[in-house]
Design a protein around this motif. Structure first.
Motif, mmCIF file in Angstrom:
data_model
loop_
_atom_site.group_PDB
_atom_site.id
_atom_site.type_symbol
_atom_site.label_atom_id
_atom_site.label_comp_id
_atom_site.label_asym_id
_atom_site.label_seq_id
_atom_site.Cartn_x
_atom_site.Cartn_y
_atom_site.Cartn_z
ATOM 1 N N LYS A 122 2.604 1.481 -3.222
ATOM 2 C CA LYS A 122 1.723 2.116 -4.432
ATOM 3 C C LYS A 122 1.585 3.625 -4.290
ATOM 4 O O LYS A 122 1.220 4.337 -5.378
ATOM 5 C CB LYS A 122 0.532 1.159 -4.391
ATOM 6 C CG LYS A 122 -0.250 1.316 -5.700
ATOM 7 C CD LYS A 122 -1.533 0.377 -5.832
ATOM 8 C CE LYS A 122 -2.262 0.367 -6.988
ATOM 9 N NZ LYS A 122 -3.063 -0.709 -7.238
ATOM 10 N N LYS A 123 1.400 4.103 -3.057
ATOM 11 C CA LYS A 123 1.025 5.463 -2.755
ATOM 12 C C LYS A 123 2.170 6.328 -3.162
ATOM 13 O O LYS A 123 1.993 7.472 -3.824
ATOM 14 C CB LYS A 123 0.983 5.801 -1.279
ATOM 15 C CG LYS A 123 0.285 6.973 -0.892
ATOM 16 C CD LYS A 123 0.342 7.107 0.743
ATOM 17 C CE LYS A 123 -0.069 8.715 1.302
ATOM 18 N NZ LYS A 123 0.030 8.630 2.673
ATOM 19 N N LYS A 124 3.260 5.945 -3.082
ATOM 20 C CA LYS A 124 4.668 6.648 -3.203
ATOM 21 C C LYS A 124 5.070 6.351 -4.736
ATOM 22 O O LYS A 124 5.934 6.944 -5.364
ATOM 23 C CB LYS A 124 5.751 6.204 -2.342
ATOM 24 C CG LYS A 124 5.514 6.361 -0.996
ATOM 25 C CD LYS A 124 5.666 7.893 -0.691
ATOM 26 C CE LYS A 124 5.402 8.076 0.838
ATOM 27 N NZ LYS A 124 5.235 9.778 1.194
ATOM 28 N N LYS A 125 4.325 5.480 -5.457
ATOM 29 C CA LYS A 125 4.595 5.218 -6.768
ATOM 30 C C LYS A 125 5.930 4.424 -7.125
ATOM 31 O O LYS A 125 6.834 5.098 -7.959
ATOM 32 C CB LYS A 125 4.257 6.379 -7.873
ATOM 33 C CG LYS A 125 2.873 6.732 -7.638
ATOM 34 C CD LYS A 125 2.491 7.993 -8.491
ATOM 35 C CE LYS A 125 1.066 8.305 -8.355
ATOM 36 N NZ LYS A 125 0.548 9.608 -9.208
ATOM 37 N N ILE A 151 0.734 -1.049 0.026
ATOM 38 C CA ILE A 151 0.003 0.116 -0.103
ATOM 39 C C ILE A 151 0.797 1.402 0.021
ATOM 40 O O ILE A 151 0.726 2.219 -0.707
ATOM 41 C CB ILE A 151 -0.945 -0.083 1.003
ATOM 42 C CG1 ILE A 151 -1.833 -1.095 1.274
ATOM 43 C CG2 ILE A 151 -1.744 1.502 1.313
ATOM 44 C CD1 ILE A 151 -2.762 -1.511 2.557
ATOM 45 N N TRP A 152 1.865 1.334 0.691
ATOM 46 C CA TRP A 152 2.779 2.327 0.846
ATOM 47 C C TRP A 152 3.642 2.483 -0.317
ATOM 48 O O TRP A 152 3.554 3.852 -0.998
ATOM 49 C CB TRP A 152 3.745 2.115 2.159
ATOM 50 C CG TRP A 152 4.621 3.609 2.295
ATOM 51 C CD1 TRP A 152 5.987 3.592 1.750
ATOM 52 C CD2 TRP A 152 4.562 4.421 3.393
ATOM 53 N NE1 TRP A 152 6.572 4.964 2.183
ATOM 54 C CE2 TRP A 152 5.797 5.361 3.293
ATOM 55 C CE3 TRP A 152 3.670 4.862 4.350
ATOM 56 C CZ2 TRP A 152 5.961 6.374 4.090
ATOM 57 C CZ3 TRP A 152 3.808 5.703 5.050
ATOM 58 C CH2 TRP A 152 5.077 6.565 4.931
#
Length: 431
Positions: free
Chosen positions: A200-203, A197-198
């Motif tokens: 994906k959030k930070k790409k 999740i982290w």
């Protein structure tokens, strides 16, 4: 009840920790001062020293130096590289692939080596630079590394579970080892979900998908290392050898494997033995000191008083377990895992067994709880190792650590309140 010994024990221990006294000496001196409240000084010195010596007089404790040595041999024997390569082919193409590789490889390395420090050191030095090259922040890499490293203390073989068996009065080590698998894997899965999740959030960059041929090749390369789990745990479960004998077999197996991989030579062995001896000395001093404090607390009836006090608050198992978990979470932030297990097991185990909790279940809950403390300041040993290898600061790592802590705490409460997650596997094998 006379509260003077309790106050002397707690205040002297906290004061010694606050001024920077090593944990083992803080435990010993506070135990000595507490005894001096009740009996004369000569008898106090004699009693504490005797209790430290007799606390180490256990055949089961021989497993600890052997597992420490096997962990050192694994760390220097090229096993970490092969486990990372295998993990890379499995999850490298998922969001946060390198972070997920870190978690899986740490679970495998920790399970084989039984040491969070060895896992954090190996994964941090190998995967840390690679994660930075792929655009991951250094601090996120450290957060993933140190939290995933602790899963190896729940997934067997685990030195801490052996210590718990001793402190609990002989809970089956084989049952504890089997009980650790599902909670350890569940904790690793929660860490992987949070890391994905982290990421994906930070790409963060996603790796290439591996072919079945690559997966098979890396699996074959890692298979000799993975077989150690089958040999050690399988031998204990079916009764071929004890945990202590299994630890000696683990040393022989990893030594031969290191020579086969050509990562260990005769010239490297003296340094490996020296490093293992230094670690063993620290652990054994902590165990001896903690056993003396446990005896002093029993002498002063402290566990019985705490037990009665907690049961007066509530007789609801959910509330009592919540209070115990919160206490252990606080304890884990300022006390190392080994002394915490030795000191608090005699206090809390009678309480939870009175509520109908299985001692095996409580052992896993306690160890998982204290694993969180290894990642938190001011005494988090794994935190310091991870930060030191990455050459960053604790302040910078705290932000990405918080979601990883939350993942571990969710896993902790699931394992606390759903005992079958822990007890199902031992029951399958008749423990």
């Amino acid at each position: 009840m006379d509260y003077t010994p309790v106050l002397v024990l707690i205040l002297s221990f906290l004061f010694l920790l606050a001024i920077g006294t090593p944990v083992a000496w803080s435990i010993t001196v506070s135990s000595l001062l507490t005894m001096m409240v009740s009996i004369d000084s000569i008898a106090s010195f004699t009693t504490v020293s005797q209790r430290m010596a007799t606390g180490l007089d256990s055949f089961a404790l021989l497993a600890i130096p052997f597992f420490i040595l096997s962990g050192e041999l694994m760390n220097k024997g090229g096993i970490a590289h092969r486990l990372i390569a295998f993990a890379k082919t499995i999850v490298g193409a998922l969001p946060g692939g390198l972070a997920l590789i870190n978690v899986i490889a740490a679970m495998l390395m920790g399970a084989i080596a039984g040491s969070a420090m060895a896992s954090a050191s190996a994964m941090g030095s190998i995967l840390g630079p690679e994660m930075e090259k792929e655009g991951y922040s250094k601090e996120f890499g450290v957060a993933v590394n140190i939290t995933s490293a602790t899963t190896g203390l729940i997934i067997p073989p685990s030195n801490v579970l052996i210590v718990y068996s001793l402190a609990s009065g002989g809970v089956s080590i084989a049952a504890l080892f089997l009980a650790g698998y599902i909670p350890g894997i569940l904790t690793g899965l929660f860490l992987m979900i949070m890391a994905a999740i982290w990421a994906k959030k930070k790409k963060y960059k996603i790796g290439k998908r591996s072919s079945l041929k690559q997966v098979f090749k890396t699996f074959i390369d890692a298979l000799p290392s993975l077989l150690l789990l089958v040999v050690v745990i399988g031998g204990i479960v079916v009764g071929v050898f004890t945990a202590t004998e299994a630890s000696a077999i683990a040393v022989l197996y990893t030594l031969v494997l290191g020579f086969i991989y050509k990562e260990i030579s005769v010239r490297k062995l003296p340094q490996i033995l020296l490093d293992s001896s230094a670690t063993t000395a620290v652990v054994m001093l902590l165990i001896g000191a903690s056993m003396s404090m446990s005896w002093v607390m029993s002498y002063e009836n402290i566990p019985q008083e705490i037990s009665a006090g907690l049961l007066q608050i509530s007789d609801n198992p959910i509330i009592i377990l919540l209070i115990i978990n919160l206490i252990l979470l606080v304890v884990g932030t300022f006390m190392d895992m080994t002394p915490a297990v030795l000191i608090f097991t005699p206090i809390f185990l009678p309480i939870v067994t009175a509520l109908g909790m299985d001692p095996v279940h409580f052992g896993i809950v306690m160890v998982l709880n204290l694993c969180i403390g290894l990642c938190t300041p001011p005494v988090g040993s794994v935190l310091f190792v991870g930060v030191g290898i990455a050459k960053t600061s604790i302040q910078k790592v705290i932000k990405p650590l918080i979601p990883m802590f939350l993942a571990m705490i969710v896993a902790l409460f699931l394992i606390t309140y759903f005992p079958q997650l822990t007890l199902w596997l031992p029951s399958v094998f008749g423990f």
